[in-house]
Structures are given as C-alpha cells and as structure tokens.
Design a protein around this motif. Structure first.
Motif, PDB file in Angstrom:
ATOM      1  N   UNK A  87       0.849  -1.192   0.000  1.00 43.72           N
ATOM      2  CA  UNK A  87       0.000   0.000   0.000  1.00 43.72           C
ATOM      3  C   UNK A  87       0.885   1.242   0.000  1.00 43.72           C
ATOM      4  N   UNK A  88       0.314   2.294  -0.498  1.00 45.27           N
ATOM      5  CA  UNK A  88       1.037   3.556  -0.552  1.00 45.27           C
ATOM      6  C   UNK A  88       0.212   4.683   0.039  1.00 45.27           C
ATOM      7  N   UNK A  89       0.859   5.527   0.799  1.00 48.47           N
ATOM      8  CA  UNK A  89       0.244   6.739   1.330  1.00 48.47           C
ATOM      9  C   UNK A  89       1.061   7.905   0.786  1.00 48.47           C
ATOM     10  N   UNK A  90       0.616   9.122   0.985  1.00 47.38           N
ATOM     11  CA  UNK A  90       1.429  10.241   0.500  1.00 47.38           C
ATOM     12  C   UNK A  90       2.829  10.292   1.125  1.00 47.38           C
ATOM     13  N   UNK A  91       3.026   9.617   2.250  1.00 45.88           N
ATOM     14  CA  UNK A  91       4.295   9.700   2.960  1.00 45.88           C
ATOM     15  C   UNK A  91       5.153   8.451   2.899  1.00 45.88           C
ATOM     16  N   UNK A  92       4.576   7.278   2.555  1.00 47.35           N
ATOM     17  CA  UNK A  92       5.358   6.058   2.601  1.00 47.35           C
ATOM     18  C   UNK A  92       4.789   4.976   1.701  1.00 47.35           C
ATOM     19  N   UNK A  93       5.675   4.079   1.301  1.00 49.46           N
ATOM     20  CA  UNK A  93       5.304   2.860   0.585  1.00 49.46           C
ATOM     21  C   UNK A  93       5.541   1.705   1.551  1.00 49.46           C
ATOM     22  N   UNK A  94       4.527   0.863   1.731  1.00 50.33           N
ATOM     23  CA  UNK A  94       4.606  -0.202   2.729  1.00 50.33           C
ATOM     24  C   UNK A  94       4.317  -1.550   2.085  1.00 50.33           C
ATOM     25  N   UNK A  95       5.181  -2.527   2.379  1.00 49.98           N
ATOM     26  CA  UNK A  95       4.948  -3.924   2.021  1.00 49.98           C
ATOM     27  C   UNK A  95       4.973  -4.677   3.332  1.00 49.98           C
ATOM     28  N   UNK A  96       3.857  -5.350   3.650  1.00 51.09           N
ATOM     29  CA  UNK A  96       3.754  -6.010   4.960  1.00 51.09           C
ATOM     30  C   UNK A  96       2.879  -7.249   4.869  1.00 51.09           C
ATOM     31  N   UNK A  97       3.045  -8.130   5.841  1.00 52.30           N
ATOM     32  CA  UNK A  97       2.168  -9.281   5.977  1.00 52.30           C
ATOM     33  C   UNK A  97       0.989  -8.868   6.844  1.00 52.30           C
ATOM     34  N   UNK A  98      -0.181  -9.406   6.549  1.00 49.00           N
ATOM     35  CA  UNK A  98      -1.388  -9.028   7.273  1.00 49.00           C
ATOM     36  C   UNK A  98      -1.968 -10.230   8.021  1.00 49.00           C
ATOM     37  N   UNK A  99      -2.620  -9.941   9.141  1.00 46.88           N
ATOM     38  CA  UNK A  99      -3.319 -10.970   9.903  1.00 46.88           C
ATOM     39  C   UNK A  99      -2.393 -11.985  10.535  1.00 46.88           C
ATOM     40  N   UNK A 100      -2.833 -13.235  10.527  1.00 43.06           N
ATOM     41  CA  UNK A 100      -2.045 -14.322  11.112  1.00 43.06           C
ATOM     42  C   UNK A 100      -0.730 -14.517  10.388  1.00 43.06           C
ATOM     43  N   UNK A 101      -0.721 -14.172   9.119  1.00 36.63           N
ATOM     44  CA  UNK A 101       0.493 -14.328   8.323  1.00 36.63           C
ATOM     45  C   UNK A 101       1.629 -13.483   8.888  1.00 36.63           C
ATOM     46  N   UNK A 102       1.303 -12.379   9.540  1.00 32.55           N
ATOM     47  CA  UNK A 102       2.323 -11.512  10.131  1.00 32.55           C
ATOM     48  C   UNK A 102       3.120 -12.253  11.203  1.00 32.55           C
ATOM     49  N   UNK A 103       2.427 -12.960  12.069  1.00 32.29           N
ATOM     50  CA  UNK A 103       3.122 -13.701  13.133  1.00 32.29           C
ATOM     51  C   UNK A 103       3.958 -14.829  12.550  1.00 32.29           C
ATOM     52  N   UNK A 122       7.426 -27.282  20.586  1.00 34.46           N
ATOM     53  CA  UNK A 122       8.068 -26.061  20.113  1.00 34.46           C
ATOM     54  C   UNK A 122       9.240 -26.424  19.219  1.00 34.46           C
ATOM     55  N   UNK A 123       9.566 -25.510  18.308  1.00 30.50           N
ATOM     56  CA  UNK A 123      10.630 -25.743  17.347  1.00 30.50           C
ATOM     57  C   UNK A 123      11.380 -24.437  17.124  1.00 30.50           C
ATOM     58  N   UNK A 124      12.699 -24.518  17.052  1.00 34.16           N
ATOM     59  CA  UNK A 124      13.514 -23.351  16.719  1.00 34.16           C
ATOM     60  C   UNK A 124      13.625 -23.278  15.195  1.00 34.16           C
ATOM     61  N   UNK A 125      12.864 -22.368  14.604  1.00 37.15           N
ATOM     62  CA  UNK A 125      12.867 -22.235  13.150  1.00 37.15           C
ATOM     63  C   UNK A 125      14.142 -21.538  12.689  1.00 37.15           C
ATOM     64  N   UNK A 126      14.734 -21.988  11.582  1.00 40.25           N
ATOM     65  CA  UNK A 126      15.908 -21.270  11.043  1.00 40.25           C
ATOM     66  C   UNK A 126      15.453 -19.945  10.427  1.00 40.25           C
ATOM     67  N   UNK A 127      16.319 -18.964  10.440  1.00 36.38           N
ATOM     68  CA  UNK A 127      15.984 -17.659   9.862  1.00 36.38           C
ATOM     69  C   UNK A 127      15.887 -17.802   8.346  1.00 36.38           C
ATOM     70  N   UNK A 128      14.761 -17.373   7.821  1.00 34.49           N
ATOM     71  CA  UNK A 128      14.521 -17.361   6.381  1.00 34.49           C
ATOM     72  C   UNK A 128      13.991 -15.970   6.035  1.00 34.49           C
ATOM     73  N   UNK A 129      14.871 -15.017   5.732  1.00 34.12           N
ATOM     74  CA  UNK A 129      14.417 -13.649   5.466  1.00 34.12           C
ATOM     75  C   UNK A 129      13.405 -13.605   4.323  1.00 34.12           C
ATOM     76  N   UNK A 130      12.247 -13.008   4.603  1.00 28.23           N
ATOM     77  CA  UNK A 130      11.165 -12.956   3.624  1.00 28.23           C
ATOM     78  C   UNK A 130      11.111 -11.618   2.896  1.00 28.23           C
ATOM     79  N   UNK A 131      11.308 -10.538   3.621  1.00 30.29           N
ATOM     80  CA  UNK A 131      11.210  -9.199   3.034  1.00 30.29           C
ATOM     81  C   UNK A 131      12.532  -8.476   3.160  1.00 30.29           C
ATOM     82  N   UNK A 132      12.828  -7.664   2.183  1.00 25.43           N
ATOM     83  CA  UNK A 132      14.038  -6.858   2.211  1.00 25.43           C
ATOM     84  C   UNK A 132      14.125  -6.040   0.938  1.00 25.43           C
TER      85      UNK A 132
END
Length: 153
Positions: A87-103, A122-132
């Motif tokens: 989404x875009x506003x006059x001040x910023x461009x944002x790419x984000x996960x929404x809802x449960x997907x965010x967690x 419980x499980x220690x998940x390896x880091x998998x960078x999604x956004x950048x």
C-alpha cells in the motif's frame, strides 16, 4: 541501511514538489513493485539478497500414510496479495504481511522459537528472510521516481 537513507535524502526534495495524490500514486507503484520482487524471491525459496533458505525438513509420510516424494515449497499462500500486502500513502510505501500471516512471517524471518501447531511441540525455526530491499530494487525505485517525475513535469 546507509544506502536507503541516502536514497531517502535524495528523494525528499523531489517528492516535496508533488501533490499528495501524486505522491500516493507514486508510493503505491513503488510498493507494488517491491511486493512483486519480494514475492518472487519467496517463490524462488531465497532471501531478498539471493542466498538460499535453509530447506525445510522433509516429513517421510503425509497424512494418509503414503511416503512423500519431495518437500513442498514454503510460503505458497503467504505470497498472495491477501497476505503480502502493498500500500502507498502520501508519505510512505509499505509492504507487509497481514493478519495471522504476520506472526508466521516474523517467526520465519527472524528464526524464532514457536509451536509447530497449537498445543504441540516447540521448534527453533531457522531464519529465512522474507522481506528486504536490495540495491537492484533501490535502482528500480529511482527509475520509477524519475519516470513519474518525467511524466508529471
């Protein structure tokens, strides 16, 4: 992040000349472009910088008991526009996960500890960078800005 700050410093005076609706249209275009490139890197099972993710563990059997042929791709649904929003506003461009997907995305992006299923182990998940944002994407943002300014000016 230093490059990102330099881009922001370079863009700020140019954006100040645009009206709010023009800035919103530009940031919406930038956000869509960044969303598309981040979804593509997720589809390719790699971090935005191009490094491959740690592969998931392959369960030998599926729910019916049959032996599974190969591991399925990760985050197939999460890269859909419903969950990976731009989404875009006059001040910023944002790419984000929404809802449960965010967690879920936060756990995988940073490699945190979480439950496999509610009430489960419980499980220690390896880091998998999604956004950048990469240098190539910053160049694309510059190109989009210059293209937008050329058509408006």
């Amino acid at each position: 992040m230093d490059d990102l700050q330099r881009l922001e410093d370079w863009v700020a005076p140019l954006l100040a000349r645009l009206s709010a609706p023009e800035r919103r249209a530009l940031t919406r275009t930038v956000a869509r472009e960044l969303r598309k490139s981040n979804a593509a890197s997720m589809r390719d099972q790699q971090a935005p910088d191009g490094t491959a993710w740690t592969p998931r563990k392959n369960k030998l059997r599926d729910q019916r008991g049959a032996i599974r042929a190969k591991a399925q791709a990760m985050f197939v649904k999460m890269r859909a526009a419903k969950y990976l929003q731009a989404r875009g506003t006059p001040d910023e461009a944002v790419v984000q996960f929404a809802g449960r997907a965010d967690r879920i995305a936060r756990v995988h992006h940073f490699g945190l500890r979480d439950r496999v299923k509610p009430g489960g182990p419980e499980y220690d998940y390896p880091a998998r960078p999604l956004l950048g944002i990469t240098d190539a994407q910053m160049e694309r943002v510059r190109d989009l800005l210059m293209q937008h300014l050329a058509t408006k000016g």
